[in-house]
Design a protein around this motif. Structure first.
Motif, PDB file in Angstrom:
ATOM      1  N   HIS A 105       2.466  -7.728   1.799  1.00 29.25           N
ATOM      2  CA  HIS A 105       3.861  -8.175   1.912  1.00 29.25           C
ATOM      3  C   HIS A 105       4.721  -6.952   2.236  1.00 29.25           C
ATOM      4  CE1 HIS A 105       7.171 -10.770   1.532  1.00 29.25           C
ATOM      5  NE2 HIS A 105       7.186 -10.997   0.232  1.00 29.25           N
ATOM      6  N   PRO A 106       4.650  -6.461   3.472  1.00 27.42           N
ATOM      7  CA  PRO A 106       5.214  -5.141   3.769  1.00 27.42           C
ATOM      8  C   PRO A 106       6.734  -5.067   3.737  1.00 27.42           C
ATOM      9  CG  PRO A 106       4.429  -6.183   5.776  1.00 27.42           C
ATOM     10  CD  PRO A 106       3.967  -7.045   4.637  1.00 27.42           C
ATOM     11  N   LEU A 107       7.427  -6.193   3.945  1.00 29.14           N
ATOM     12  CA  LEU A 107       8.886  -6.179   3.993  1.00 29.14           C
ATOM     13  C   LEU A 107       9.491  -6.950   2.823  1.00 29.14           C
ATOM     14  CD1 LEU A 107       9.456  -6.664   7.833  1.00 29.14           C
ATOM     15  CD2 LEU A 107       9.473  -4.525   6.528  1.00 29.14           C
ATOM     16  N   ALA A 108       8.800  -6.977   1.707  1.00 28.87           N
ATOM     17  CA  ALA A 108       9.216  -7.790   0.555  1.00 28.87           C
ATOM     18  C   ALA A 108      10.643  -7.462   0.118  1.00 28.87           C
ATOM     19  CB  ALA A 108       8.260  -7.562  -0.616  1.00 28.87           C
ATOM     20  N   GLY A 109      11.437  -8.508  -0.083  1.00 34.65           N
ATOM     21  CA  GLY A 109      12.737  -8.377  -0.721  1.00 34.65           C
ATOM     22  C   GLY A 109      13.732  -7.487  -0.027  1.00 34.65           C
ATOM     23  N   GLY A 110      13.563  -7.274   1.280  1.00 39.58           N
ATOM     24  CA  GLY A 110      14.453  -6.384   2.020  1.00 39.58           C
ATOM     25  C   GLY A 110      13.972  -4.951   2.066  1.00 39.58           C
ATOM     26  N   MET A 111      12.668  -4.754   1.901  1.00 37.70           N
ATOM     27  CA  MET A 111      12.065  -3.422   1.934  1.00 37.70           C
ATOM     28  C   MET A 111      12.495  -2.669   3.193  1.00 37.70           C
ATOM     29  SD  MET A 111       9.957  -1.461   0.202  1.00 37.70           S
ATOM     30  CE  MET A 111       9.111  -2.647  -0.861  1.00 37.70           C
ATOM     31  N   PRO A 112      12.852  -1.380   3.082  1.00 35.39           N
ATOM     32  CA  PRO A 112      13.173  -0.600   4.288  1.00 35.39           C
ATOM     33  C   PRO A 112      12.043  -0.666   5.303  1.00 35.39           C
ATOM     34  CG  PRO A 112      13.774   0.628   2.318  1.00 35.39           C
ATOM     35  CD  PRO A 112      13.031  -0.587   1.847  1.00 35.39           C
ATOM     36  N   LEU A 113      12.403  -0.719   6.568  1.00 38.93           N
ATOM     37  CA  LEU A 113      11.409  -0.930   7.614  1.00 38.93           C
ATOM     38  C   LEU A 113      10.368   0.178   7.651  1.00 38.93           C
ATOM     39  CD1 LEU A 113      13.770  -2.197  10.475  1.00 38.93           C
ATOM     40  CD2 LEU A 113      12.646  -3.502   8.641  1.00 38.93           C
ATOM     41  N   GLU A 114      10.796   1.408   7.459  1.00 36.48           N
ATOM     42  CA  GLU A 114       9.839   2.518   7.527  1.00 36.48           C
ATOM     43  C   GLU A 114       8.833   2.451   6.374  1.00 36.48           C
ATOM     44  OE1 GLU A 114      13.674   4.066   5.581  1.00 36.48           O
ATOM     45  OE2 GLU A 114      13.101   2.743   7.246  1.00 36.48           O
ATOM     46  N   GLU A 115       9.274   1.990   5.205  1.00 37.32           N
ATOM     47  CA  GLU A 115       8.353   1.833   4.080  1.00 37.32           C
ATOM     48  C   GLU A 115       7.367   0.699   4.351  1.00 37.32           C
ATOM     49  OE1 GLU A 115       6.327   2.276   0.558  1.00 37.32           O
ATOM     50  OE2 GLU A 115       7.761   3.663   1.477  1.00 37.32           O
ATOM     51  N   GLY A 116       7.855  -0.372   4.970  1.00 36.33           N
ATOM     52  CA  GLY A 116       6.962  -1.459   5.345  1.00 36.33           C
ATOM     53  C   GLY A 116       5.892  -1.011   6.320  1.00 36.33           C
ATOM     54  N   ARG A 158       4.704   2.037   6.587  1.00 34.15           N
ATOM     55  CA  ARG A 158       3.732   2.883   5.881  1.00 34.15           C
ATOM     56  C   ARG A 158       2.688   2.019   5.185  1.00 34.15           C
ATOM     57  NH1 ARG A 158       8.088   6.620   5.071  1.00 34.15           N
ATOM     58  NH2 ARG A 158       8.893   5.463   3.281  1.00 34.15           N
ATOM     59  N   SER A 159       3.132   0.948   4.547  1.00 29.42           N
ATOM     60  CA  SER A 159       2.212   0.061   3.849  1.00 29.42           C
ATOM     61  C   SER A 159       1.232  -0.595   4.814  1.00 29.42           C
ATOM     62  CB  SER A 159       3.012  -1.014   3.104  1.00 29.42           C
ATOM     63  OG  SER A 159       2.165  -1.980   2.528  1.00 29.42           O
ATOM     64  N   LEU A 160       1.742  -1.124   5.899  1.00 31.28           N
ATOM     65  CA  LEU A 160       0.880  -1.817   6.855  1.00 31.28           C
ATOM     66  C   LEU A 160      -0.131  -0.870   7.487  1.00 31.28           C
ATOM     67  CD1 LEU A 160       0.172  -4.395   8.415  1.00 31.28           C
ATOM     68  CD2 LEU A 160       1.952  -3.789  10.081  1.00 31.28           C
ATOM     69  N   ARG A 181       1.625  -5.906  -6.588  1.00 28.18           N
ATOM     70  CA  ARG A 181       0.836  -4.718  -6.885  1.00 28.18           C
ATOM     71  C   ARG A 181       1.034  -3.676  -5.788  1.00 28.18           C
ATOM     72  NH1 ARG A 181      -4.912  -7.550  -8.850  1.00 28.18           N
ATOM     73  NH2 ARG A 181      -3.911  -9.011 -10.305  1.00 28.18           N
ATOM     74  N   VAL A 182       1.393  -2.477  -6.196  1.00 31.62           N
ATOM     75  CA  VAL A 182       1.472  -1.338  -5.290  1.00 31.62           C
ATOM     76  C   VAL A 182       0.222  -0.516  -5.531  1.00 31.62           C
ATOM     77  CG1 VAL A 182       2.787   0.663  -4.542  1.00 31.62           C
ATOM     78  CG2 VAL A 182       3.987  -1.379  -5.382  1.00 31.62           C
ATOM     79  N   LEU A 183      -0.619  -0.394  -4.504  1.00 31.54           N
ATOM     80  CA  LEU A 183      -1.942   0.204  -4.666  1.00 31.54           C
ATOM     81  C   LEU A 183      -2.188   1.303  -3.646  1.00 31.54           C
ATOM     82  CD1 LEU A 183      -3.960  -3.140  -4.938  1.00 31.54           C
ATOM     83  CD2 LEU A 183      -3.196  -1.708  -6.845  1.00 31.54           C
ATOM     84  N   THR A 184      -2.962   2.299  -4.034  1.00 33.44           N
ATOM     85  CA  THR A 184      -3.488   3.239  -3.057  1.00 33.44           C
ATOM     86  C   THR A 184      -4.581   2.527  -2.265  1.00 33.44           C
ATOM     87  OG1 THR A 184      -5.218   4.042  -4.526  1.00 33.44           O
ATOM     88  CG2 THR A 184      -3.061   5.163  -4.637  1.00 33.44           C
ATOM     89  N   PRO A 185      -4.952   3.048  -1.103  1.00 36.67           N
ATOM     90  CA  PRO A 185      -6.062   2.427  -0.365  1.00 36.67           C
ATOM     91  C   PRO A 185      -7.333   2.307  -1.200  1.00 36.67           C
ATOM     92  CG  PRO A 185      -4.856   3.891   1.081  1.00 36.67           C
ATOM     93  CD  PRO A 185      -4.274   4.088  -0.296  1.00 36.67           C
ATOM     94  N   ASP A 186      -7.692   3.348  -1.942  1.00 34.98           N
ATOM     95  CA  ASP A 186      -8.900   3.284  -2.765  1.00 34.98           C
ATOM     96  C   ASP A 186      -8.795   2.172  -3.809  1.00 34.98           C
ATOM     97  OD1 ASP A 186     -10.033   5.368  -1.378  1.00 34.98           O
ATOM     98  OD2 ASP A 186      -9.590   6.894  -2.907  1.00 34.98           O
ATOM     99  N   LEU A 241       0.838  -1.205   0.000  1.00 33.70           N
ATOM    100  CA  LEU A 241       0.000   0.000   0.000  1.00 33.70           C
ATOM    101  C   LEU A 241       0.871   1.251   0.000  1.00 33.70           C
ATOM    102  CD1 LEU A 241      -3.201   0.101   0.162  1.00 33.70           C
ATOM    103  CD2 LEU A 241      -2.134  -2.114   0.516  1.00 33.70           C
ATOM    104  N   ALA A 242       0.458   2.227  -0.806  1.00 37.86           N
ATOM    105  CA  ALA A 242       1.206   3.485  -0.892  1.00 37.86           C
ATOM    106  C   ALA A 242       0.271   4.588  -1.371  1.00 37.86           C
ATOM    107  CB  ALA A 242       2.385   3.351  -1.848  1.00 37.86           C
ATOM    108  N   GLU A 243       0.500   5.793  -0.882  1.00 37.01           N
ATOM    109  CA  GLU A 243      -0.272   6.934  -1.380  1.00 37.01           C
ATOM    110  C   GLU A 243       0.166   7.307  -2.789  1.00 37.01           C
ATOM    111  OE1 GLU A 243      -2.811   7.965  -0.030  1.00 37.01           O
ATOM    112  OE2 GLU A 243      -2.704   8.005   2.156  1.00 37.01           O
ATOM    113  N   ASP A 244       1.425   7.020  -3.131  1.00 34.88           N
ATOM    114  CA  ASP A 244       1.971   7.363  -4.443  1.00 34.88           C
ATOM    115  C   ASP A 244       2.664   6.128  -5.022  1.00 34.88           C
ATOM    116  OD1 ASP A 244       3.253   8.337  -6.671  1.00 34.88           O
ATOM    117  OD2 ASP A 244       4.168  10.056  -5.668  1.00 34.88           O
ATOM    118  N   PRO A 245       1.914   5.249  -5.695  1.00 36.43           N
ATOM    119  CA  PRO A 245       2.523   4.034  -6.242  1.00 36.43           C
ATOM    120  C   PRO A 245       3.679   4.294  -7.199  1.00 36.43           C
ATOM    121  CG  PRO A 245       0.145   3.812  -6.192  1.00 36.43           C
ATOM    122  CD  PRO A 245       0.448   5.243  -5.854  1.00 36.43           C
ATOM    123  N   ASP A 246       3.616   5.366  -7.987  1.00 40.94           N
ATOM    124  CA  ASP A 246       4.718   5.657  -8.915  1.00 40.94           C
ATOM    125  C   ASP A 246       6.020   5.868  -8.152  1.00 40.94           C
ATOM    126  OD1 ASP A 246       3.058   5.492 -11.127  1.00 40.94           O
ATOM    127  OD2 ASP A 246       2.626   7.645 -11.169  1.00 40.94           O
TER     128      ASP A 246
END
Length: 323
Positions: free
Chosen positions: A295-306, A308-310, A277-282, A226-231
């Protein structure tokens, strides 16, 4: 209400012990947060000797998650049965079942990496026979009664909390796995959306005179972030998703079928493919999925980004799904 899953494999390429410690502790904090917000399940898995530090000890991690939570289930999907001593496996699952009040779900597979068998000195060619022995042994062990194992009389205690035994499914994408599940009267967990294999399993249930059911992935089972800005997220973190996708692809031969199999070789291809898939909440709500796998920590995702998604998932998606 859809099923909601948070997946952790705790991959981190180039990790240090200190960074892995932080990742493991964050995963437990995330599991506690997910439990407090109504997530259905935490899913974890088992792989060995992987350079990017893929989790090798799923029951240890499951125990920590079960201790940090009160409601959600923890699914080990999958334990590689032939790599485990059957009696110790029966004990470990029984203890976790008692500790959690029946919240542990185990999917037993045989794996698809010969290197893992070599690491433990287990004969790859004997994996089917060994899996039969593992499953038959744990089922007998959980009765608490004496039985014969490899020519000697054994008894395993304590008995599990769940009656008649902890939830144990047979995983796989082959007819051999479906036959094994049916013969033992165990539920079947196909590794992808395979209706023809489910039909074969049901035919074998009739043949063996046993009972069972299928827990099959939906036709679409994307891994979500999940992200507010998938791009922005794809641009900054797409490499983490691609690392995991390419690692999986390098392990799987043509006859292996998986719900998360990817053929992508670039971030752009991966984004277009739709397995990740990286999606906005809507957009996430609009997907209309029956099973949502975050999958908030996929592939070594930074913890803070994980995080945000969760948080976006729990605070801006789940409340709209439960309504």
């Amino acid at each position: 209400m859809p099923v909601s899953v948070v997946r952790f494999n705790l991959v981190e390429p180039g990790a240090t012990p200190a960074s892995l410690h932080a990742r493991y502790r964050t995963a437990l904090e995330m599991a506690r947060y997910a439990d407090d917000h109504g997530i259905t399940t935490v899913q974890t898995e088992e792989h060995h000797g992987v350079p990017d530090n893929w989790l090798p000890s799923p029951f240890t991690f499951a125990g920590a998650v079960l201790g940090a939570t009160r409601h959600l289930a923890v699914t080990v999907s999958a334990v590689i049965g032939p790599l485990h001593d059957p009696l110790r496996l029966a004990e470990d699952i029984a203890v976790l079942d008692l500790l959690s009040g029946g919240r542990l779900v185990t999917v037993a597979g045989i794996g698809y990496r010969p290197q893992e068998y070599e690491l433990f000195g287990v004969d790859w060619a004997a994996r089917g026979r060994l899996q039969d022995e593992v499953l038959e042994t744990v089922l007998r062990a959980w009765t608490g009664e004496e039985f014969t194992y490899r020519g000697r009389t054994v008894r395993v205690t304590p008995r599990p909390y769940s009656d008649p035994h902890p939830l144990l499914l047979v995983g796989g994408s082959s007819r051999a796995a479906a036959r094994r599940a049916a013969r033992l009267g165990l539920p079947f967990f196909p590794s992808a959306h395979l209706p023809e294999l489910e039909a074969y399993y049901k035919e074998r249930l009739v043949e063996y005179g046993t009972g069972g059911w299928t827990m099959m992935p939906a036709a679409e089972t994307p891994l979500l972030h999940l992200a507010e800005d998938p791009d922005r997220t794809w641009a900054e973190h797409g490499g983490h998703f691609l690392h995991e996708a390419r690692t999986y692809a390098s392990w799987q031969s043509a006859d292996i079928r998986s719900a998360v199999r990817s053929a992508a070789t670039t971030v752009a291809e991966l984004r277009a493919e739709g397995v990740y898939r990286v999606l906005t909440p809507d957009a996430c709500v609009a997907q209309g999925l029956d099973n949502l796998v975050l999958h908030p920590l996929a592939g070594g995702m930074p913890l803070e980004e994980g995080w945000r998604s969760l948080r976006l998932f729990c605070e801006k998606v789940l409340p709209r799904l439960s309504g």
